[in-house]
Design an enzyme around this catalytic site. Structure first.
Site, PDB file in Angstrom:
ATOM      1  N   ASN A   1       0.346 -11.123-151.817  1.00 43.92           N
ATOM      2  CA  ASN A   1       0.920 -11.986-152.471  1.00 43.92           C
ATOM      3  C   ASN A   1       0.366 -11.928-153.849  1.00 43.92           C
ATOM      4  O   ASN A   1      -0.379 -10.958-154.273  1.00 43.92           O
ATOM      5  CB  ASN A   1       0.592 -13.331-152.097  1.00 43.92           C
ATOM      6  CG  ASN A   1      -0.912 -13.749-151.851  1.00 43.92           C
ATOM      7  OD1 ASN A   1      -1.720 -13.713-152.842  1.00 43.92           O
ATOM      8  ND2 ASN A   1      -1.511 -13.765-150.800  1.00 43.92           N
TER       9      ASN A   1
ATOM     10  N   ASP B   1      -0.719 -15.825-144.513  1.00 43.66           N
ATOM     11  CA  ASP B   1      -0.671 -16.693-143.226  1.00 43.66           C
ATOM     12  C   ASP B   1      -0.236 -15.627-141.783  1.00 43.66           C
ATOM     13  O   ASP B   1      -0.628 -15.648-140.800  1.00 43.66           O
ATOM     14  CB  ASP B   1       0.546 -17.578-143.364  1.00 43.66           C
ATOM     15  CG  ASP B   1      -0.113 -18.875-144.172  1.00 43.66           C
ATOM     16  OD1 ASP B   1      -1.413 -19.118-143.824  1.00 43.66           O
ATOM     17  OD2 ASP B   1       0.521 -19.339-145.028  1.00 43.66           O
TER      18      ASP B   1
ATOM     19  N   LYS C   1       1.300   7.132-141.607  1.00 41.49           N
ATOM     20  CA  LYS C   1       2.325   6.540-142.373  1.00 41.49           C
ATOM     21  C   LYS C   1       3.696   6.426-141.601  1.00 41.49           C
ATOM     22  O   LYS C   1       3.968   7.443-141.090  1.00 41.49           O
ATOM     23  CB  LYS C   1       2.333   7.474-143.568  1.00 41.49           C
ATOM     24  CG  LYS C   1       3.512   6.904-144.718  1.00 41.49           C
ATOM     25  CD  LYS C   1       3.557   7.868-145.835  1.00 41.49           C
ATOM     26  CE  LYS C   1       4.650   7.595-146.683  1.00 41.49           C
ATOM     27  NZ  LYS C   1       4.762   8.498-147.786  1.00 41.49           N
TER      28      LYS C   1
ATOM     29  N   PHE D   1      -7.024 -25.509-151.856  1.00 40.33           N
ATOM     30  CA  PHE D   1      -6.079 -25.459-152.903  1.00 40.33           C
ATOM     31  C   PHE D   1      -4.735 -25.629-152.021  1.00 40.33           C
ATOM     32  O   PHE D   1      -4.591 -25.088-150.799  1.00 40.33           O
ATOM     33  CB  PHE D   1      -5.888 -24.105-153.445  1.00 40.33           C
ATOM     34  CG  PHE D   1      -6.923 -24.193-154.721  1.00 40.33           C
ATOM     35  CD1 PHE D   1      -8.462 -24.315-154.563  1.00 40.33           C
ATOM     36  CD2 PHE D   1      -6.283 -24.285-156.152  1.00 40.33           C
ATOM     37  CE1 PHE D   1      -9.123 -24.297-155.658  1.00 40.33           C
ATOM     38  CE2 PHE D   1      -7.207 -24.554-157.170  1.00 40.33           C
ATOM     39  CZ  PHE D   1      -8.581 -24.311-156.945  1.00 40.33           C
TER      40      PHE D   1
ATOM     41  N   LYS E   1      -1.782 -31.328-145.964  1.00 38.28           N
ATOM     42  CA  LYS E   1      -2.562 -30.515-145.756  1.00 38.28           C
ATOM     43  C   LYS E   1      -4.091 -30.958-145.756  1.00 38.28           C
ATOM     44  O   LYS E   1      -4.913 -30.374-144.772  1.00 38.28           O
ATOM     45  CB  LYS E   1      -2.429 -29.216-146.797  1.00 38.28           C
ATOM     46  CG  LYS E   1      -1.465 -28.217-146.267  1.00 38.28           C
ATOM     47  CD  LYS E   1      -1.539 -27.099-147.391  1.00 38.28           C
ATOM     48  CE  LYS E   1      -0.226 -26.476-147.344  1.00 38.28           C
ATOM     49  NZ  LYS E   1      -0.024 -25.444-148.367  1.00 38.28           N
TER      50      LYS E   1
HETATM   51  O1  PMT Z   1      -5.446 -16.168-158.362  1.00 40.27           O
HETATM   52  P1  PMT Z   1      -4.623 -16.714-159.054  1.00 40.27           P
HETATM   53  O2  PMT Z   1      -3.693 -15.724-159.706  1.00 40.27           O
HETATM   54  O3  PMT Z   1      -5.552 -17.253-160.381  1.00 40.27           O
HETATM   55  O4  PMT Z   1      -3.774 -17.687-158.603  1.00 40.27           O
HETATM   56  C1  PMT Z   1      -4.593 -18.985-158.320  1.00 40.27           C
HETATM   57  C2  PMT Z   1      -3.913 -19.544-156.936  1.00 40.27           C
HETATM   58  C3  PMT Z   1      -2.487 -19.936-157.060  1.00 40.27           C
HETATM   59  C4  PMT Z   1      -3.870 -18.530-155.757  1.00 40.27           C
HETATM   60  C5  PMT Z   1      -4.756 -20.817-156.351  1.00 40.27           C
HETATM   61  O5  PMT Z   1      -4.697 -21.915-157.409  1.00 40.27           O
HETATM   62  C6  PMT Z   1      -4.136 -21.381-155.363  1.00 40.27           C
HETATM   63  O6  PMT Z   1      -3.518 -22.163-155.115  1.00 40.27           O
HETATM   64  N1  PMT Z   1      -4.823 -20.743-154.004  1.00 40.27           N
HETATM   65  C7  PMT Z   1      -4.571 -21.188-152.765  1.00 40.27           C
HETATM   66  C8  PMT Z   1      -3.219 -20.861-152.404  1.00 40.27           C
HETATM   67  C9  PMT Z   1      -2.708 -20.894-150.784  1.00 40.27           C
HETATM   68  O7  PMT Z   1      -2.900 -20.126-149.884  1.00 40.27           O
HETATM   69  O8  PMT Z   1      -2.240 -22.159-150.519  1.00 40.27           O
HETATM   70  P2  PMT Z   1      -1.712 -22.588-149.149  1.00 40.27           P
HETATM   71  O9  PMT Z   1      -1.334 -23.737-149.351  1.00 40.27           O
HETATM   72  O10 PMT Z   1      -1.113 -21.449-148.492  1.00 40.27           O
HETATM   73  O11 PMT Z   1      -3.092 -22.845-148.359  1.00 40.27           O
HETATM   74  C10 PMT Z   1      -4.021 -24.117-148.307  1.00 40.27           C
HETATM   75  C11 PMT Z   1      -5.379 -23.751-148.158  1.00 40.27           C
HETATM   76  O12 PMT Z   1      -5.719 -23.135-146.823  1.00 40.27           O
HETATM   77  C12 PMT Z   1      -5.707 -22.797-149.310  1.00 40.27           C
HETATM   78  O13 PMT Z   1      -7.160 -23.360-149.674  1.00 40.27           O
HETATM   79  C13 PMT Z   1      -6.142 -21.407-148.685  1.00 40.27           C
HETATM   80  O14 PMT Z   1      -7.123 -20.782-149.074  1.00 40.27           O
HETATM   81  C14 PMT Z   1      -6.379 -22.023-147.167  1.00 40.27           C
HETATM   82  N2  PMT Z   1      -5.989 -21.017-146.025  1.00 40.27           N
HETATM   83  C15 PMT Z   1      -4.600 -20.561-146.226  1.00 40.27           C
HETATM   84  C16 PMT Z   1      -4.143 -19.910-145.119  1.00 40.27           C
HETATM   85  C17 PMT Z   1      -5.061 -19.046-144.005  1.00 40.27           C
HETATM   86  N3  PMT Z   1      -4.487 -18.511-143.216  1.00 40.27           N
HETATM   87  N4  PMT Z   1      -6.407 -19.718-144.043  1.00 40.27           N
HETATM   88  C18 PMT Z   1      -6.711 -20.426-145.241  1.00 40.27           C
HETATM   89  O15 PMT Z   1      -7.811 -20.607-145.266  1.00 40.27           O
END
Ligand code: PMT
Length: 399
Positions: free
Chosen positions: A208, A277, A287, A321, A335
């Site tokens: 991403n 995810d 490849k 986040f 969340k």
């Molecule tokens: O890195 P930058 O370019 O500075 O950008 C910052 C950012 C946009 C990446 C950051 O501010 C941010 O929002 N990070 C979380 C992105 C994210 O994965 O959001 P989500 O809504 O998909 O996930 C929710 C939370 O679950 C997040 O804390 C994530 O770390 C966590 N997660 C998600 C998926 C997964 N399989 N395991 C997780 O722990």
């Protein structure tokens, strides 16, 4: 953060003296007021005129040449400094300070100031590793003088080893850190940052847009505020934050393992990483040839790291986040509750200046009690600071 700070920069006579010009320029660019003191030997390596031009201030070289209007210079410089930095610092100035000698403008200013003093040694490797120099450094460290370790490499004298002036960005970061209140001392903060890469074959992966900037800013700011920081990072092009324990990972599985192995030792966990995810269900050893065709890629779920942390966190603070493109508050709040977070930082990545890759972010910090703090567009380092403030308030609720 160095805006309007008064920096006194002492330069001593070593080949690295020319690098102090760049350091002066960097501090001035950050808005600091820089006054330079040069020892007589330093002026043999670089001219006061260069430093005067770059610092936009007179350069002080002589104890008996009064440039101040009322007070003698070593007293006025010592009193006005927020910090005194010696870069480069020779074995001679370190020895003088350790012995309490004050026989020129720089050493008298050092003796007279109450400001923190940061010493950045640069010298021949044999001098730096000499027992007497080591003893002097140990003595000064025990008396709360700060040091930045010199870099390793080939030195101007032809030897190889420690002795190069530390990288300028490390010196600047240490100055930022020294001038920041240590209100998170005692905390052990585990931070994740960056994207994950989910391999499809040896040359391709799914990922991403995360650059890591948000997570790295948190690591930098938490360390400045006195926390012990472990940063678990997916692949980024950012330099390792100075002073943090750094663990490099690539895939979501690796990130999950690193988080679970390190979470017990932390008091606060902040998950700023953009974890993929899904991953390709089959990893091809070779490849995938376009001639063979690839009409679809089967994906399987990656572990939801934050959910597992939420189940096992005990009384640790967990901050997640949320990246959203619609229903920001509602989705983020759900969340937070589902995954047992204490706070969630919601960023609507459709807003200009928010989310992936930019140096700024626009976030809302939600808590479990239904509260919400809405921040304006800010540099990610300032966003990080505000998130840490909010975490502190959760740890020590106001009465
Ligand atoms: O890195 P930058 O370019 O500075 O950008 C910052 C950012 C946009 C990446 C950051 O501010 C941010 O929002 N990070 C979380 C992105 C994210 O994965 O959001 P989500 O809504 O998909 O996930 C929710 C939370 O679950 C997040 O804390 C994530 O770390 C966590 N997660 C998600 C998926 C997964 N399989 N395991 C997780 O722990």
């Amino acid at each position: 953060m160095l805006k309007d700070k008064k920096i006194v920069l002492g330069i001593t006579g070593g080949i690295a003296a020319y690098k102090s010009a760049e350091l002066t320029r960097e501090f001035v660019k950050m808005g600091a007021d820089v006054k330079v003191i040069m020892t007589e030997n330093a002026t043999k390596f670089i001219t006061p005129l260069t430093l005067q031009t770059l610092s936009e201030n007179p350069v002080y070289t002589d104890m008996f040449l009064l440039t101040g209007e009322v007070k003698i210079d070593h007293i006025s410089l010592a009193e006005e400094a927020d910090i005194l930095i010696i870069a480069p610092a020779t074995a001679n100035i370190i020895g003088k300070i350790a012995s309490g000698l004050a026989d020129d403008l720089l050493s008298t200013t050092v003796m007279a100031t109450k400001a923190p003093i940061l010493i950045c040694p640069a010298m021949n490797t044999n001098m730096y590793t000499n027992d007497i120099v080591r003893e002097n450094i140990n003595k000064l460290t025990s008396k709360n003088y700060f040091f930045v370790e010199p870099g390793h490499g080939e030195l101007a004298c032809g030897t190889e080893g420690p002795g190069r002036l530390p990288p300028l960005e490390d010196i600047v970061e240490e100055v930022e850190s020294i001038l920041t209140e240590k209100d998170l001392a005692g905390e052990k903060i585990l931070i994740t940052a960056g994207p994950t890469q989910e391999p499809l074959d040896p040359v391709r992966y799914i990922t991403n847009y995360s650059s890591g900037k948000m997570g790295y800013a948190l690591a930098i700011m938490a360390r400045r505020r006195g926390a012990e920081v472990t940063l678990i990072s997916g692949p980024t092009s950012l330099p390792e934050p100075f002073g943090a324990t750094f663990l490099q990972v690539s895939s979501a599985i690796e990130m999950g393992d690193a988080v679970m192995n390190n979470m017990n030792d932390s008091t606060i966990i902040i998950k700023a990483a953009a974890v993929a995810d899904f991953r390709p269900a089959i990893l091809s050893n070779n490849k995938i040839k376009k001639g063979n065709g690839l009409s679809n890629v089967n994906l399987e779920r990656n572990p939801d790291i934050i959910s597992e942390v939420g189940r096992k966190k005990g009384d640790r603070i967990l901050v997640g986040f949320a990246v959203e493109t619609e229903n920001l508050i509602e989705n983020a709040r759900n969340k937070m509750i589902e995954k047992n977070m204490d706070l969630i930082v919601a960023n609507d990545v459709t807003q200009h200046g928010a989310g992936f890759q930019s140096d700024t972010n626009i976030v809302k910090i939600l808590d479990r009690e239904g509260g919400m703090e809405e921040l304006p567009i800010l540099d990610k380092i300032m966003v990080a600071n505000r998130i840490l403030d909010r975490i502190k308030a959760v740890k020590v609720p106001k009465v």
